[in-house]
Design a protein around this motif. Sequence first.
Motif, PDB file in Angstrom:
ATOM      1  N   GLY A   1      -4.960  -5.414  -2.011  1.00  0.00           N
ATOM      2  CA  GLY A   1      -4.842  -5.606  -0.569  1.00  0.00           C
ATOM      3  C   GLY A   1      -4.271  -4.362   0.070  1.00  0.00           C
ATOM      4  O   GLY A   1      -3.657  -3.522  -0.583  1.00  0.00           O
ATOM      5  N   GLY A   2      -4.470  -4.232   1.373  1.00  0.00           N
ATOM      6  CA  GLY A   2      -3.891  -3.117   2.103  1.00  0.00           C
ATOM      7  C   GLY A   2      -4.724  -1.856   2.103  1.00  0.00           C
ATOM      8  O   GLY A   2      -4.324  -0.851   2.697  1.00  0.00           O
ATOM      9  N   PHE A   3      -5.871  -1.869   1.431  1.00  0.00           N
ATOM     10  CA  PHE A   3      -6.758  -0.705   1.394  1.00  0.00           C
ATOM     11  C   PHE A   3      -8.184  -1.156   1.677  1.00  0.00           C
ATOM     12  O   PHE A   3      -8.572  -2.280   1.348  1.00  0.00           O
ATOM     13  CB  PHE A   3      -6.701  -0.001   0.032  1.00  0.00           C
ATOM     14  N   ALA A   4      -8.966  -0.247   2.273  1.00  0.00           N
ATOM     15  CA  ALA A   4     -10.359  -0.552   2.584  1.00  0.00           C
ATOM     16  C   ALA A   4     -11.232   0.633   2.199  1.00  0.00           C
ATOM     17  O   ALA A   4     -10.749   1.775   2.105  1.00  0.00           O
ATOM     18  CB  ALA A   4     -10.521  -0.853   4.076  1.00  0.00           C
ATOM     19  N   ILE A   5     -12.495   0.371   1.957  1.00  0.00           N
ATOM     20  CA  ILE A   5     -13.439   1.449   1.660  1.00  0.00           C
ATOM     21  C   ILE A   5     -13.451   2.424   2.838  1.00  0.00           C
ATOM     22  O   ILE A   5     -13.507   2.026   4.002  1.00  0.00           O
ATOM     23  CB  ILE A   5     -14.838   0.878   1.390  1.00  0.00           C
ATOM     24  N   GLY A   6     -13.368   3.690   2.533  1.00  0.00           N
ATOM     25  CA  GLY A   6     -13.315   4.725   3.560  1.00  0.00           C
ATOM     26  C   GLY A   6     -11.925   5.221   3.860  1.00  0.00           C
ATOM     27  O   GLY A   6     -11.760   6.252   4.536  1.00  0.00           O
ATOM     28  N   ASP A   7     -10.890   4.521   3.371  1.00  0.00           N
ATOM     29  CA  ASP A   7      -9.515   4.981   3.591  1.00  0.00           C
ATOM     30  C   ASP A   7      -9.265   6.304   2.879  1.00  0.00           C
ATOM     31  O   ASP A   7      -9.744   6.527   1.761  1.00  0.00           O
ATOM     32  CB  ASP A   7      -8.511   3.948   3.053  1.00  0.00           C
ATOM     33  N   GLU A   8      -8.498   7.167   3.510  1.00  0.00           N
ATOM     34  CA  GLU A   8      -8.076   8.423   2.898  1.00  0.00           C
ATOM     35  C   GLU A   8      -6.723   8.192   2.237  1.00  0.00           C
ATOM     36  O   GLU A   8      -5.767   7.736   2.892  1.00  0.00           O
ATOM     37  CB  GLU A   8      -7.997   9.527   3.946  1.00  0.00           C
ATOM     38  N   VAL A   9      -6.626   8.484   0.937  1.00  0.00           N
ATOM     39  CA  VAL A   9      -5.444   8.117   0.162  1.00  0.00           C
ATOM     40  C   VAL A   9      -5.033   9.265  -0.765  1.00  0.00           C
ATOM     41  O   VAL A   9      -5.778  10.218  -0.976  1.00  0.00           O
ATOM     42  CB  VAL A   9      -5.709   6.851  -0.681  1.00  0.00           C
ATOM     43  N   PHE A  10      -3.832   9.135  -1.333  1.00  0.00           N
ATOM     44  CA  PHE A  10      -3.386  10.073  -2.359  1.00  0.00           C
ATOM     45  C   PHE A  10      -2.453   9.341  -3.306  1.00  0.00           C
ATOM     46  O   PHE A  10      -1.834   8.342  -2.939  1.00  0.00           O
ATOM     47  CB  PHE A  10      -2.686  11.290  -1.734  1.00  0.00           C
TER      48      PHE A  10
END
Length: 306
Positions: free
Chosen positions: A81-90
């Motif tokens: 949860g808390g993330f979606a396709i297309g999110d920029e992450v590290f």
Amino acid sequence: MSKAYVFTRNGGPEVEALVDRDMPTPGPGELLVAVRAAGVNPVDWKLRKGYTRPGSVPQPFPTVFGSEAAGVVEAIGPGVGGFAIGDEVFGNPVAGGYAEHTLLPVAVTAHKPAGISFADAAVLPVAAATAYDGVRQLGLAPGATLLVTGAGGGVGSAAVQLAQHAGVRVIGVASASKKAFVESLGAVHVEPGGGLADRVRALAPGGIDAVFDLAGGDTLREAALLLADPAALISAGDKQLVAELGGAPVERARTAAVLVAVAGLVVAGALRTHVTGTYPLSAAGEALRAVEDGHALGKTVIEVTV
């Protein structure tokens, strides 16, 4: 298929290779990320040579290099949860960041702020987070004096900045070639080598309150002589020796909360990443040599083109 830079067995640079591999599949609590940038760290070549982290599970060969990466979410594993396709992450990859795609566990993954580049975000999970954990561990009061060995490297340069942000005076140990860089961070520069303790005493007649070591070896041994209380000695450079000297290893939190905190410091201007070298994935070996040879200033990054 997805390209990755690997080592096929323990050894030197001759065991490295750029290979094609099957696309990773995210498991529970994991994100599949299209990598845009990966940080290069000394631990990468140390693992290739056969070093194993205490308590870690050996990775099967071929092993993908890299323990920090930034990119774009392409798929989400079960229970995330808390993330979606297309999110920029590290964050810290499950198994290697020198790749076109990798898996990030959500426990040590954070959203990349819009004001930070992928290259800057990619160097936060190891170097900046280690510095953040170490400075917090020491808990120095404003006005204290801290000696940072290895101050010209990725962790050291971050530690200098974070300590100064907390109001601490910093003396940075680094080679003569890195003097200008260390001084640009606001630290007082001192060269390593025989007589280090005497040179530091001349710069800090009131004494040193703590040592944050990133060099290990003889530099760590001599730095320890400056402390009345060995409990004020921490190291991310030589965990065995620091324990023998009465100090402690840096206690790593390894949480998404720390990643959020260091990213916030970058956005606020309190921490500069000092990415001084960038290489394409096809030149990952050159990037690793720059760090392995010990000549790199600040941080070195592998950038993956779309």
